[in-house]
Design a protein around this motif. Structure first.
Motif: not given
Length: 545
Positions: A317-323, A329-343, A371-378
């Motif tokens: 779910t969306l809550d699961d991905l929001l690690v 300083g990024v609020h969310y672990d975007v690299n993790l999500v990219i790795r998981l989707v590729r796997l 959800e992550i788009s408003p993050d200024q450090n993204l």
């Protein structure tokens, strides 16, 4: 008249003991050798000695002093036997120095360790925290942990109320020999379905062991042979997760700088990997990853965990991905999500069932992007990394991607023209709905060239062979008359669906023409970007191609 005290001993620089050399030397063989050597070297009668890193510090030496001044007698309990034993070994208080010395008395007391109750074992083990190195080096710690492990192994029976001696006698005639070998909790293998139905999520001993320090817990798992990659026991894995969860909730524990927990976190992770998705749901695996990641994992262990999650990412779910993220300083672990989707894409094939899973993940990723788009450090590269990690077949519509882009542009108003154009490269214009294309064309944050491409892609969907667009003289507003050159009455009943689709396309053309009229100034701006503006008379109707 002899002086009452002729020996000063400084313990760890914390406390000085004034003692009689004759009394202390009578029982402490190791200390007697040191004093005799110092006398021969210094030729003095009154001696001063400093002992650093003494077992238990001043408290331990005070117990030894009481033993010596009480003519070799002291009350030994489960709470102090470990400390007395380590002090006796350290000071050489053996039978060669004095009969029935302190070491002999502690060994006699520890000989009954296999008949101790659960609470006695726990109290003795906790006392080893202050002199862990000595207890471990002298083999005492492993002996106590073996007893503790036996309780845990037989946790199906009520050891808190039953007689320990009965359980020991029924298990083995020689308790010491049975504990010489390492224990294994995985001797009786059961199927995952049985594990789910029989094992409790929390055993009665979880909270008791949770009070022990991590180095003793790690020693417990090493003693029973379930350390790191060797851990394949579900109930012990659940205990470790319970233990680490409590550690994360304790302010005293600094998870990021606490190396003493890292081995336990890896042991827990390998325990989860061993049972896999048969026991843990996708949400449960994300929960595990959140906990163990706080203490650090080796690369191999993290890779195995992510493979397990990536293989069932369609259940997330969306809550699961929001690690939470930990870098830059990024609020969310975007690299993790990219790795998981590729796997996920690599693990799942291209059959019909996998395509449905793929589309489910595609919808999930679009929600995540919004959800992550408003993050200024993204960064734009990370946004594109998430958007483009799925193949085009994962999305029937790119409306979700466009909404995420719009949110990102609104949250990052200082982006240059080139950056905005680069961000839009992940869009497939042919998979945008008409409403999304209409909104995109009016959006001032979207580069004009992108808006034109979106409109042209919509125009290309309308077949022109069967339709002629005529435009009479325009007065206040343009009017468009559409008719079908073919005789619609001649269509057979089997082509009703096709007729409905054609009607929808006609209305699409009408809406496009209305949009063109409303945009006036914006259209001229669009056409200045390598699009020639046709200076036709006002009565002619615009035609997109």
């Amino acid at each position: 008249m002899p002086k009452p005290c002729d020996l000063q001993i400084n313990i760890d620089g914390q406390q000085i003991f004034l003692l009689k050399e004759k009394v202390i030397s009578k029982y402490c063989g190791g200390l007697k050798k040191i004093l005799n050597h110092q006398k021969r070297r210094c030729h003095v009668k009154e001696l001063g000695l400093r002992i650093n890193d003494f077992p238990g510090g001043p408290e331990g030496f005070e117990l030894v002093s009481r033993f010596c001044y009480s003519n070799g007698k002291i009350q030994i309990t489960v709470a102090n036997v470990s400390l007395l034993h380590c002090c006796a070994v350290y000071l050489g208080m053996t039978e060669e120095v004095f009969s029935n010395n302190l070491l002999q008395q502690t060994e006699t007391f520890l000989g009954r360790i296999y008949y101790w109750k659960w609470n006695d074992t726990l109290v003795s083990l906790k006392s080893c925290q202050l002199f862990y190195t000595f207890a471990d080096g002298y083999g005492l710690l492993e002996k106590i942990i073996c007893v503790l492990a036996k309780f845990v192994q037989n946790s199906d029976s009520n050891h808190l109320t039953s007689s320990p001696s009965a359980s020991v006698s029924s298990s083995s005639s020689s308790p010491e020999s049975s504990f010489a070998k390492r224990l294994s909790f995985s001797s009786k293998r059961t199927t995952p379905e049985k594990i789910k139905s029989t094992l409790p999520r929390k055993a009665w001993w979880f909270d008791d062991l949770a009070t022990l320090p991590p180095k003793i817990i790690e020693k417990l798992f090493m003693t029973i042979g379930l350390h790191k990659a060797d851990n394949k026991d579900l109930i012990l894995t659940r205990f470790l997760l319970h233990y680490l969860k409590i550690a994360t909730q304790t302010k005293v524990v600094d998870c990021e700088n606490s190396n003493e927990y890292s081995a336990l976190a890896e042991t827990a992770a390998y325990g989860v990997i061993s049972v896999g998705k048969e026991t843990f749901s996708c949400r449960g695996l994300f929960w595990v990853l959140r906990i163990v990641s706080k203490f650090g994992l080796s690369r191999d262990c993290r890779t195995e965990m992510e493979k397990l999650i990536g293989g069932m990412l369609e259940q997330a779910t969306l809550d699961d991905l929001l690690v939470s993220g930990h870098d830059m300083g990024v609020h969310y672990d975007v690299n993790l999500v990219i790795r998981l989707v590729r796997l996920f894409v690599d693990i799942n094939g291209s059959d019909a069932l996998s395509l449905q899973k793929l589309k489910r993940v595609g919808r999930l990723v679009d929600k995540y992007l919004r959800e992550i788009s408003p993050d200024q450090n993204l960064k734009i590269s990370k946004f594109l990394g998430v958007a483009e990690c799925l193949p085009d077949s994962a999305r029937d519509s790119y409306d979700g991607i466009y909404k995420a882009i719009d949110i990102y542009l609104e949250s990052h108003p200082r982006m240059t023209f080139e950056e905005r154009s680069r961000l839009c490269r992940c869009l497939n214009y042919s998979k945008l709905s008409f409403e999304a294309s209409k909104d995109l064309a009016k959006n001032p944050r979207i580069p004009p060239r992108v808006a034109m491409q979106a409109l042209i892609s919509q125009q290309s969907k309308i077949p022109t062979s069967d339709f002629v667009i005529e435009s009479p003289r325009m007065k206040k507003h343009s009017q468009i008359v559409l008719y079908n050159e073919a005789n619609r009455e001649s269509f057979s009943i089997q082509k009703k669906d096709m007729r409905l689709n054609l009607d929808k396309m006609q209305w699409g053309v009408i809406e496009l023409a209305k949009l063109r009229t409303e945009m006036n100034g914006q259209v001229s701006q669009l056409f200045t970007h390598n699009v020639l503006l046709n200076s036709a008379p006002a009565s002619s109707s615009p035609r997109f191609c």
